[in-house]
Design an enzyme around this catalytic site. Structure first.
Site, PDB file in Angstrom:
ATOM      1  N   THR A   7    -116.879 -72.836   6.466  1.00  0.00           N
ATOM      2  CA  THR A   7    -118.276 -72.385   6.478  1.00  0.00           C
ATOM      3  C   THR A   7    -119.024 -72.973   5.289  1.00  0.00           C
ATOM      4  O   THR A   7    -118.418 -73.244   4.246  1.00  0.00           O
ATOM      5  CB  THR A   7    -118.374 -70.844   6.408  1.00  0.00           C
ATOM      6  OG1 THR A   7    -119.755 -70.467   6.412  1.00  0.00           O
ATOM      7  CG2 THR A   7    -117.738 -70.277   5.152  1.00  0.00           C
ATOM      8  N   ASN A   9    -121.743 -71.208   4.460  1.00  0.00           N
ATOM      9  CA  ASN A   9    -122.532 -70.028   4.105  1.00  0.00           C
ATOM     10  C   ASN A   9    -121.787 -69.231   3.014  1.00  0.00           C
ATOM     11  O   ASN A   9    -120.767 -68.596   3.277  1.00  0.00           O
ATOM     12  CB  ASN A   9    -122.737 -69.172   5.362  1.00  0.00           C
ATOM     13  CG  ASN A   9    -123.611 -67.965   5.112  1.00  0.00           C
ATOM     14  OD1 ASN A   9    -123.590 -67.390   4.032  1.00  0.00           O
ATOM     15  ND2 ASN A   9    -124.374 -67.577   6.123  1.00  0.00           N
ATOM     16  N   ASP A  68    -118.355 -67.825  13.654  1.00  0.00           N
ATOM     17  CA  ASP A  68    -119.695 -67.997  14.210  1.00  0.00           C
ATOM     18  C   ASP A  68    -120.208 -66.607  14.545  1.00  0.00           C
ATOM     19  O   ASP A  68    -119.531 -65.823  15.218  1.00  0.00           O
ATOM     20  CB  ASP A  68    -119.730 -68.906  15.430  1.00  0.00           C
ATOM     21  CG  ASP A  68    -121.153 -69.432  15.643  1.00  0.00           C
ATOM     22  OD1 ASP A  68    -121.663 -70.131  14.727  1.00  0.00           O
ATOM     23  OD2 ASP A  68    -121.777 -69.115  16.667  1.00  0.00           O
TER      24      ASP A  68
END
Ligand code: ITT
Length: 193
Positions: A7, A9, A68
């Site tokens: 990721t 994020n 996700d």
């Protein structure tokens, strides 16, 4: 056991680091020096989770997981859904929130849920784990903690938003925590057999 979390994020990295059991050591994409954007061309959470995990697996051959996730709003026919991160087109959380509140203006059905699909690639094989939390969308921004749509999501059974909760409170009930719990149970069972 070492797992790479595919990721970009950092909020996800922070949350997962707080809930991951201690026998798992997590490496982020920053840790492995992967900074390229992974284009999310899938139409479902599963497809996008697989795409992210596979991209990094193909680069490294190591054990990977990806998350996700998104917000699914009933009265908006499931929007923003897989487009949660890109809903307003600016990439900014406050713009996404403003758009969601505007679209819901005057609507009485404010039901929504957060969903998180984890894709694990372990020794080259793919596995999926789902976490979900139901709630409602507030009419205004509430709180400053967390990230994304946290300031407008009130989980069922609570009178405050995710952004008004401490990290511990959110992590005790969140979609992401539930997906991590399933991943953990899977790995524990695998080791038993
Ligand atoms: P990676 O793909 O690099 O993991 P991303 O932020 O683009 O990062 P997603 O494509 O899975 O991740 O989009 C998820 C979006 O859904 C995220 O940017 C938030 O807007 C929203 N979201 C997911 N989980 C959330 C949570 O726990 N709290 C608030 N918003 C969340």
């Amino acid at each position: 056991m070492e797992l790479i979390f595919a990721t970009h994020n950092n909020n996800k990295v922070k949350e997962v680091a707080q809930i991951l059991p201690s026998y798992l050591s997590m490496k982020s994409l920053t840790d492995i020096g992967f900074f390229d954007e992974i284009e999310e061309t899938g139409k479902t959470f599963e497809e996008n989770a697989l795409l992210k995990a596979k991209t990094i697996f193909e680069k490294t051959g190591k054990n990977i997981f990806a998350d996700d996730s998104g917000l699914v709003i009933d009265a908006l026919n499931g929007a923003p859904g897989v487009y949660s991160a890109r809903y307003a087109g600016t990439g900014k959380d406050e713009d996404n929130i403003a758009k969601a509140l505007k679209e819901l203006d005057g609507k009485t059905n404010r039901k929504a849920y957060f969903i998180s699909i984890f894709c694990l690639i372990l020794n080259g094989k793919e596995y999926f784990f789902e976490g979900r939390i139901d709630g409602t969308i507030s009419t205004e921004i509430l709180g400053e903690n967390g990230f994304g749509y946290d300031p407008i999501f009130i989980p069922d059974g609570f009178s405050k938003s995710f952004a008004q909760m401490s990290a511990e409170e959110k992590n005790a009930i969140s979609h992401r925590a539930k997906a991590v719990e399933k991943l953990n149970n899977f790995l524990i069972n695998l080791n038993k057999n």
